[in-house]
Design a protein around this motif. Structure first.
Motif, PDB file in Angstrom:
ATOM      1  N   PRO A   7      -4.775   2.819  -1.335  1.00 21.13           N
ATOM      2  CA  PRO A   7      -4.026   3.821  -0.559  1.00 21.13           C
ATOM      3  C   PRO A   7      -3.851   3.376   0.893  1.00 21.13           C
ATOM      4  N   ILE A   8      -2.795   3.872   1.537  1.00 18.62           N
ATOM      5  CA  ILE A   8      -2.452   3.423   2.879  1.00 18.62           C
ATOM      6  C   ILE A   8      -3.575   3.659   3.890  1.00 18.62           C
ATOM      7  N   ASN A   9      -4.308   4.772   3.746  1.00 17.81           N
ATOM      8  CA  ASN A   9      -5.400   5.024   4.691  1.00 17.81           C
ATOM      9  C   ASN A   9      -6.512   3.987   4.545  1.00 17.81           C
ATOM     10  N   LEU A  10      -6.773   3.552   3.305  1.00 13.90           N
ATOM     11  CA  LEU A  10      -7.790   2.519   3.084  1.00 13.90           C
ATOM     12  C   LEU A  10      -7.284   1.142   3.511  1.00 13.90           C
ATOM     13  N   SER A  11      -5.989   0.912   3.357  1.00 18.54           N
ATOM     14  CA  SER A  11      -5.424  -0.358   3.805  1.00 18.54           C
ATOM     15  C   SER A  11      -5.539  -0.494   5.322  1.00 18.54           C
ATOM     16  N   LEU A  12      -5.168   0.572   6.029  1.00 18.33           N
ATOM     17  CA  LEU A  12      -5.278   0.558   7.493  1.00 18.33           C
ATOM     18  C   LEU A  12      -6.734   0.413   7.929  1.00 18.33           C
ATOM     19  N   LEU A  13      -7.616   1.128   7.253  1.00 19.06           N
ATOM     20  CA  LEU A  13      -9.039   1.048   7.581  1.00 19.06           C
ATOM     21  C   LEU A  13      -9.585  -0.346   7.276  1.00 19.06           C
ATOM     22  N   SER A  17       0.829  -1.197   0.000  1.00 17.44           N
ATOM     23  CA  SER A  17       0.000   0.000   0.000  1.00 17.44           C
ATOM     24  C   SER A  17       0.872   1.259   0.000  1.00 17.44           C
TER      25      SER A  17
END
Length: 243
Positions: free
Chosen positions: A146-152, A139
């Motif tokens: 995107p990294i924010n969606l991966s974390l979420l 990500s």
């Protein structure tokens, strides 16, 4: 060029499928995946290079060990062919080499975890924890979501099944929680939720049919990992081909 790439993916899938058979057998038994060399589980004879050729060796040996004539499970060539088909599909929807690596790794984790869970009712941390970590790495490299969606996706995927595990009081294992968290890391929150919805539907329908056919109690434990894997594949298809 596309034909050559497809053939290469298929052959690569066959080779990795053979290796995945080793992982599926050895990882839940906590055995080394390096030594000893591949051997017949019955007579312990080491397999020659010919006997390690995916699918073809099984057909030529008529599904039996060359040494002791013990029957070889049909699962071995099936896993090899499934891996080859999966590599072709997951590979052809990529646009970069890094994305190819990410997609093939994701599919491999799904397949190996699903088969191990089917046999042992166990999803291993040795697959899901590195899977979550690599989902974040891919990500950050802007290969997947995107990294924010991966974390979420990790938080929502793991959180949903964690809540179900608490409510069901043990009906859902922590392995499933980490498995869906890994799926969310690659597909994002929408992919994680879609995977869970599809998995729940398939699990309810197929599980009920299985219990009726085998005449078992509704309390009979049914592994959820294979359904999560199927749900993740379906979600991957939808997200990559229809959105």
């Amino acid at each position: 060029m596309l034909i050559i790439f497809t053939v290469l993916l298929f052959v690569l899938g066959l080779v990795f499928g053979s290796f995945f058979n080793v992982l599926i057998w050895r990882l839940p038994r906590k055995q080394s995946i390096v030594a000893p060399r591949s051997h017949c589980p019955k007579c312990k004879s080491q397999l020659s290079l010919f006997e390690l050729i995916p699918v073809i060796s099984f057909l030529l040996q008529k599904g039996r060990c060359r040494h002791c004539k013990a029957k070889i499970s049909l699962e071995y060539p099936v896993i090899e062919l499934l891996t080859a088909i999966g590599f072709v599909f997951f590979g052809l929807v990529t646009t970069t080499w890094l994305q190819l690596l990410a997609n093939l790794f994701f599919f491999s984790c799904l397949l190996v975890s699903a088969v191990i869970d089917l046999h042992h009712k166990l999803i291993l941390d040795v697959i899901t924890i590195p899977g979550i970590a690599l989902a974040l790495v891919f990500s950050l490299l802007e290969v997947t979501v995107p990294i924010n969606l991966s974390l979420l996706g990790i938080l929502i995927g793991g959180g949903l099944l964690l809540a179900m595990a608490v409510i069901s009081k043990g009906g859902m294992g922590m392995g499933d929680v980490k498995f869906l968290a890994m799926i969310g890391g690659f597909l994002g929150p929408y992919g994680a939720m879609l995977s869970l919805v599809i998995a729940s539907f398939l699990g309810a329908v197929i599980g009920m049919i299985y219990l009726v056919v085998t005449k078992q109690s509704r309390k009979t434990p049914i592994p959820f990992g294979p359904f999560l894997a199927l749900g993740a594949v379906a979600a991957f298809v939808y997200l990559n081909l229809y959105i």
